[in-house]
Enzyme design. Structure first.
Site, mmCIF file in Angstrom:
data_model
loop_
_atom_site.group_PDB
_atom_site.id
_atom_site.type_symbol
_atom_site.label_atom_id
_atom_site.label_comp_id
_atom_site.label_asym_id
_atom_site.label_seq_id
_atom_site.Cartn_x
_atom_site.Cartn_y
_atom_site.Cartn_z
ATOM 1 N N LEU A 1 0.824 -1.213 0.000
ATOM 2 C CA LEU A 1 0.000 0.000 0.000
ATOM 3 C C LEU A 1 0.860 1.266 0.000
ATOM 4 C CD1 LEU A 1 -2.758 -1.024 2.578
ATOM 5 C CD2 LEU A 1 -2.717 -1.371 0.091
ATOM 6 N N HIS A 2 0.431 2.238 -0.796
ATOM 7 C CA HIS A 2 1.109 3.532 -0.854
ATOM 8 C C HIS A 2 0.043 4.623 -0.743
ATOM 9 C CE1 HIS A 2 -0.395 3.565 -4.915
ATOM 10 N NE2 HIS A 2 0.331 2.502 -5.244
ATOM 11 N N HIS B 1 -3.287 4.153 -2.716
ATOM 12 C CA HIS B 1 -4.256 3.262 -2.060
ATOM 13 C C HIS B 1 -4.890 3.966 -0.852
ATOM 14 C CE1 HIS B 1 -1.279 0.160 -3.653
ATOM 15 N NE2 HIS B 1 -2.406 -0.253 -4.203
ATOM 16 N N GLN C 1 -4.579 -12.513 -12.966
ATOM 17 C CA GLN C 1 -4.399 -11.309 -13.782
ATOM 18 C C GLN C 1 -2.962 -11.082 -14.197
ATOM 19 O OE1 GLN C 1 -6.003 -8.767 -10.522
ATOM 20 N NE2 GLN C 1 -4.449 -7.296 -11.157
ATOM 21 N N GLN D 1 -9.033 -0.369 -16.408
ATOM 22 C CA GLN D 1 -9.617 -1.271 -15.406
ATOM 23 C C GLN D 1 -10.898 -0.671 -14.825
ATOM 24 O OE1 GLN D 1 -7.242 -3.345 -12.230
ATOM 25 N NE2 GLN D 1 -8.014 -1.710 -10.941
ATOM 26 N N SER E 1 2.733 3.974 -7.710
ATOM 27 C CA SER E 1 2.437 2.600 -8.099
ATOM 28 C C SER E 1 3.296 1.671 -7.250
ATOM 29 C CB SER E 1 2.787 2.391 -9.583
ATOM 30 O OG SER E 1 2.909 1.009 -9.863
#
Ligand code: AMP
Length: 307
Positions: A59-60, A63, A87, A182, A214
């Site tokens: 998580l960054h 998020h 995926q 997405q 990211s």
């Protein structure tokens, strides 16, 4: 129902503390459904009952923006942390994808999340994920952009998101505009399949130099990290020059060449319709400009919504 104790550092006391606080860390579908059944039928003060933030962890601040919005807007918030094997392509980074679970749980607790769903691939898919029923997004969205470069990716995303919706039964589900294709595919899936929830888009969070946050940015070496913000500059250049009357196709090609000269392997840089993702011939408002490019082995995507 198993609950993990989470240890964390108190910024006030400066010492390690042990607390179960309120966060539930649930790693089976059965446990999660039990927790879900323990919630009231509706949120108080007209708030949506349950917000879901689906993630693959690591998580960054991007998020955390989704999580903050969910916590603020919903009575309860659940975060899923699941690196979804379906995926990832055979040559992609499934095995080496970062999985700093304890740190992620600490961030969720600090943000006021009520429950984290963290199943193993085996718990979620059984012994062979390849044998699961799959959800196939419409071809017109699949055959574009990342769908071309990552065959099977969006089918894997649509499948896992459908399973998460079925397990968690959220009222609202939060998705980042960072992954614009997405987001579009999930909005379309929810609409087409009458899934009873609201999809809530959240704006892209960037570093001060423009690089979109990211989980994969940790793979960039120093030189790659220094050049990576050029992607965002190119998106802005396509917007500004096309809106000032230059041919959009020409501007896309100029920016592609500029990025290539800087060492990017550019897969696409295209201005598209915001809902169909079909390439547009003339600059328009609204439009979305999307880019994907590799620096060495690291694949970066970004986009700019021009409203
Ligand atoms: P991931 O863990 O990469 O699957 O991402 C989980 C969610 O966070 C997705 O909805 C992403 O679009 C969103 N997200 C990832 N990076 C960002 C960012 N920089 N800003 C906003 N949302 C993001």
């Amino acid at each position: 129902m198993s609950e993990k104790l989470i240890s964390y550092s108190s910024p006030i006391m400066g010492i390690r503390m042990q607390s179960s606080l309120d966060i539930k860390v649930l790693s089976s579908v059965k446990q999660f459904k039990e927790w879900r059944r323990s919630l009231p039928a509706a949120g108080r003060d007209g708030k949506p009952l349950l917000g879901l933030v689906p993630t693959m962890g690591a998580l960054h601040a991007g998020h955390l923006q989704l999580i903050r919005n969910a916590v603020q807007e919903c009575a309860y918030t659940a975060v899923s942390i699941f690196v979804n094997p379906l995926q990832f392509g055979p040559n992609e980074d499934f095995a080496k994808y970062p999985r700093p679970l304890e740190k992620d749980l600490e961030l969720c607790r600090e943000a006021g999340v009520h429950a984290v769903f963290n199943p193993s691939p085996q718990e979620f898919y059984g012994d062979d994920p390849a044998k699961t029923t799959r959800v196939t997004p419409p071809l017109e969205l699949l055959a574009r952009l990342d769908g071309v470069y990552r065959p099977g990716h969006f089918e894997g995303v649509a499948t896992v998101v459908t399973k998460l919706f079925g397990t968690i039964e959220p009222t609202c589900a939060y998705f980042g505009q960072k992954d614009y294709q997405q987001l579009t595919i999930i909005q379309r899936m929810v609409q087409d399949l009458n899934v009873p929830l609201s999809v809530v888009p959240v704006a892209t969070v960037r570093e001060s130099d423009g690089l979109a946050l990211s989980s994969r940015n940790v793979y960039l070496d120093e030189r790659q990290r220094a050049v990576a913000p050029e992607l965002y500059k190119s998106l802005c250049a396509v917007r500004d020059r096309s809106l000032s009357g230059k041919s959009i196709r020409e501007v896309e090609l100029q920016e592609k060449s500029r990025l290539q000269a800087l060492g990017f392997d550019v897969q696409y840089i295209e201005a598209c319709d915001v809902s169909t993702l079909q390439q547009i011939a003339q600059a328009n408002k609204p439009m979305v400009i999307l880019v994907a490019a590799k620096l060495g082995d690291v694949r970066l995507i970004d986009n700019l919504i021009v409203a």
